[in-house]
Scaffold this motif. Structure first.
Motif, PDB file in Angstrom:
ATOM      1  N   GLU A  37       5.301   1.653   6.078  1.00 32.61           N
ATOM      2  CA  GLU A  37       6.627   2.274   6.119  1.00 32.61           C
ATOM      3  C   GLU A  37       7.660   1.311   6.685  1.00 32.61           C
ATOM      4  OE1 GLU A  37       9.439   5.017   5.275  1.00 32.61           O
ATOM      5  OE2 GLU A  37       7.296   5.115   4.730  1.00 32.61           O
ATOM      6  N   LYS A  38       7.325   0.641   7.793  1.00 35.23           N
ATOM      7  CA  LYS A  38       8.252  -0.300   8.419  1.00 35.23           C
ATOM      8  C   LYS A  38       8.487  -1.515   7.540  1.00 35.23           C
ATOM      9  CE  LYS A  38      10.762  -1.226  12.092  1.00 35.23           C
ATOM     10  NZ  LYS A  38      11.838  -0.320  12.548  1.00 35.23           N
ATOM     11  N   ASN A  39       7.483  -1.865   6.747  1.00 32.18           N
ATOM     12  CA  ASN A  39       7.580  -3.031   5.876  1.00 32.18           C
ATOM     13  C   ASN A  39       8.656  -2.864   4.799  1.00 32.18           C
ATOM     14  OD1 ASN A  39       6.184  -5.687   5.444  1.00 32.18           O
ATOM     15  ND2 ASN A  39       5.907  -4.847   3.387  1.00 32.18           N
ATOM     16  N   LYS A  40       9.085  -1.628   4.578  1.00 30.09           N
ATOM     17  CA  LYS A  40      10.136  -1.364   3.593  1.00 30.09           C
ATOM     18  C   LYS A  40      11.488  -1.886   4.063  1.00 30.09           C
ATOM     19  CE  LYS A  40       7.889   2.838   1.815  1.00 30.09           C
ATOM     20  NZ  LYS A  40       7.980   4.328   1.734  1.00 30.09           N
ATOM     21  N   VAL A  41      11.641  -2.023   5.382  1.00 32.52           N
ATOM     22  CA  VAL A  41      12.934  -2.450   5.918  1.00 32.52           C
ATOM     23  C   VAL A  41      12.878  -3.791   6.652  1.00 32.52           C
ATOM     24  CG1 VAL A  41      13.866  -0.115   6.075  1.00 32.52           C
ATOM     25  CG2 VAL A  41      12.585  -1.067   8.011  1.00 32.52           C
ATOM     26  N   MET A  42      11.675  -4.319   6.896  1.00 35.14           N
ATOM     27  CA  MET A  42      11.553  -5.649   7.476  1.00 35.14           C
ATOM     28  C   MET A  42      10.285  -6.323   6.959  1.00 35.14           C
ATOM     29  SD  MET A  42      10.498  -4.850  11.470  1.00 35.14           S
ATOM     30  CE  MET A  42      10.157  -6.557  11.897  1.00 35.14           C
ATOM     31  N   ASN A  43      10.323  -7.635   6.897  1.00 35.00           N
ATOM     32  CA  ASN A  43       9.223  -8.390   6.310  1.00 35.00           C
ATOM     33  C   ASN A  43       8.087  -8.570   7.318  1.00 35.00           C
ATOM     34  OD1 ASN A  43       7.715 -10.004   4.590  1.00 35.00           O
ATOM     35  ND2 ASN A  43       8.756 -11.869   5.240  1.00 35.00           N
ATOM     36  N   LEU A  44       7.043  -7.729   7.180  1.00 33.72           N
ATOM     37  CA  LEU A  44       5.888  -7.797   8.067  1.00 33.72           C
ATOM     38  C   LEU A  44       4.646  -8.320   7.361  1.00 33.72           C
ATOM     39  CD1 LEU A  44       6.358  -4.378   9.892  1.00 33.72           C
ATOM     40  CD2 LEU A  44       6.566  -6.639  10.949  1.00 33.72           C
ATOM     41  N   THR A  45       4.467  -7.927   6.106  1.00 33.56           N
ATOM     42  CA  THR A  45       3.272  -8.315   5.367  1.00 33.56           C
ATOM     43  C   THR A  45       3.508  -8.201   3.867  1.00 33.56           C
ATOM     44  OG1 THR A  45       0.936  -7.783   4.951  1.00 33.56           O
ATOM     45  CG2 THR A  45       2.373  -5.949   5.533  1.00 33.56           C
ATOM     46  N   ALA A  46       2.832  -9.068   3.104  1.00 32.25           N
ATOM     47  CA  ALA A  46       2.862  -8.972   1.640  1.00 32.25           C
ATOM     48  C   ALA A  46       1.751  -8.056   1.142  1.00 32.25           C
ATOM     49  CB  ALA A  46       2.701 -10.363   1.024  1.00 32.25           C
ATOM     50  N   ILE A  47       0.878  -7.642   2.047  1.00 24.68           N
ATOM     51  CA  ILE A  47      -0.275  -6.801   1.706  1.00 24.68           C
ATOM     52  C   ILE A  47       0.018  -5.372   2.140  1.00 24.68           C
ATOM     53  CG2 ILE A  47      -2.728  -6.398   2.177  1.00 24.68           C
ATOM     54  CD1 ILE A  47      -2.917  -9.443   2.778  1.00 24.68           C
ATOM     55  N   THR A  48       0.125  -4.463   1.173  1.00 32.72           N
ATOM     56  CA  THR A  48       0.489  -3.081   1.501  1.00 32.72           C
ATOM     57  C   THR A  48      -0.423  -2.027   0.870  1.00 32.72           C
ATOM     58  OG1 THR A  48       2.073  -3.066  -0.336  1.00 32.72           O
ATOM     59  CG2 THR A  48       2.939  -3.635   1.844  1.00 32.72           C
ATOM     60  N   GLU A  49      -1.230  -2.399  -0.128  1.00 28.59           N
ATOM     61  CA  GLU A  49      -2.134  -1.420  -0.749  1.00 28.59           C
ATOM     62  C   GLU A  49      -3.208  -1.014   0.258  1.00 28.59           C
ATOM     63  OE1 GLU A  49      -1.802   0.067  -3.655  1.00 28.59           O
ATOM     64  OE2 GLU A  49       0.057  -1.045  -3.963  1.00 28.59           O
TER      65      GLU A  49
END
Length: 248
Positions: A37-49
């Motif tokens: 969810e947080k990755n939608k607004v800041m770049n934390l990881t390229a892996i989300t699945e």
């Protein structure tokens, strides 16, 4: 928590010799949800699945359990230890270790304030205790007397080449403690190039483990470096220098 998540993470961690409680599985699932969810607004990881987060983040970090430290299994040795994760990013591997081994006293450091804020919110959401946060560059934090040579274990994952990383991490390790670097499989050249840095910083490589990440063809390496002598006071050098001019 989805049944897929529970079964997949349980199965893979058990293959590493680690048995997670229902609460720990739930914490990992919450970690996954908050991260994505947080990755939608800041770049934390390229892996989300979901499956990829389980395998390429959580299990990748927990593969540390395959190591032996001081003639004990990692899982036995780590209990109650002080641990610093340098350049933690989204909390890997430090926060993963904290969930799996709640007794550790964990410090997380990162050079970006927004990542530290994310981690503070995440730790609160997961109801974890015994976690401290440090915003700053490793070269600066390494001269802080409250942090320098204070940790039983210092870990980093995907941060820098070994010569540079050793200068970031070894100053935090207490004499007799350990620095654990999580690297890709092709580590021999990097290890050779990093030997002088490790020596100059008071370290000695005591174990190297090469393995394949479960259910993938991705090679990994873990390097365990013991702190046998205190670091010279001039290390780490000023911010930016270890990356530009690694000790060699």
């Amino acid at each position: 928590m989805t049944e897929f998540f529970r079964e997949k993470l349980s199965h893979l961690t058990e293959s590493l010799g680690l048995s997670l409680t229902e609460q720990q599985l739930l914490q990992f699932y919450q970690y996954y949800q908050i991260l994505v969810e947080k990755n939608k607004v800041m770049n934390l990881t390229a892996i989300t699945e979901e499956e990829e987060v389980i395998v390429k983040h959580f299990v990748d970090c927990l593969a540390i359990c395959q190591m032996n430290v001081s003639r004990e299994t990692f899982s036995e040795w780590i209990e109650g230890k002080s641990v610093m994760d340098v350049g933690t990013g989204a909390g890997f591997p430090g926060l993963v270790l904290k969930i799996a081994f709640p007794s550790i006293q964990l410090s997380l450091s990162d050079s970006l304030q927004k990542r530290i804020r994310f981690l503070e919110e995440l730790v609160e959401s997961l109801s974890l205790e015994g976690v401290k946060f440090y915003h700053g560059r490793a070269e600066d934090l390494g001269h802080d007397k409250s942090l320098r040579e204070q940790y039983d274990l210092v870990v980093s994952r995907a941060v820098a080449n070994l010569a540079t990383l050793s200068e970031y991490d070894l100053p935090f390790v207490k004499p007799g403690g350990y620095f654990l670097a999580l690297k890709g499989r092709e580590v021999e050249e990097e290890l050779e190039q990093g030997k002088k840095a490790i020596f100059l910083l008071g370290g000695k490589c005591v174990e190297k483990k090469i393995y394949t990440l479960p259910e993938t063809d991705m090679g990994r390496a873990m390097l365990l470096i013991q702190k046998v002598e205190p670091c010279g006071k001039k290390y780490p050098r000023k911010a930016g220098t270890p990356a530009k001019s690694p000790l060699s």
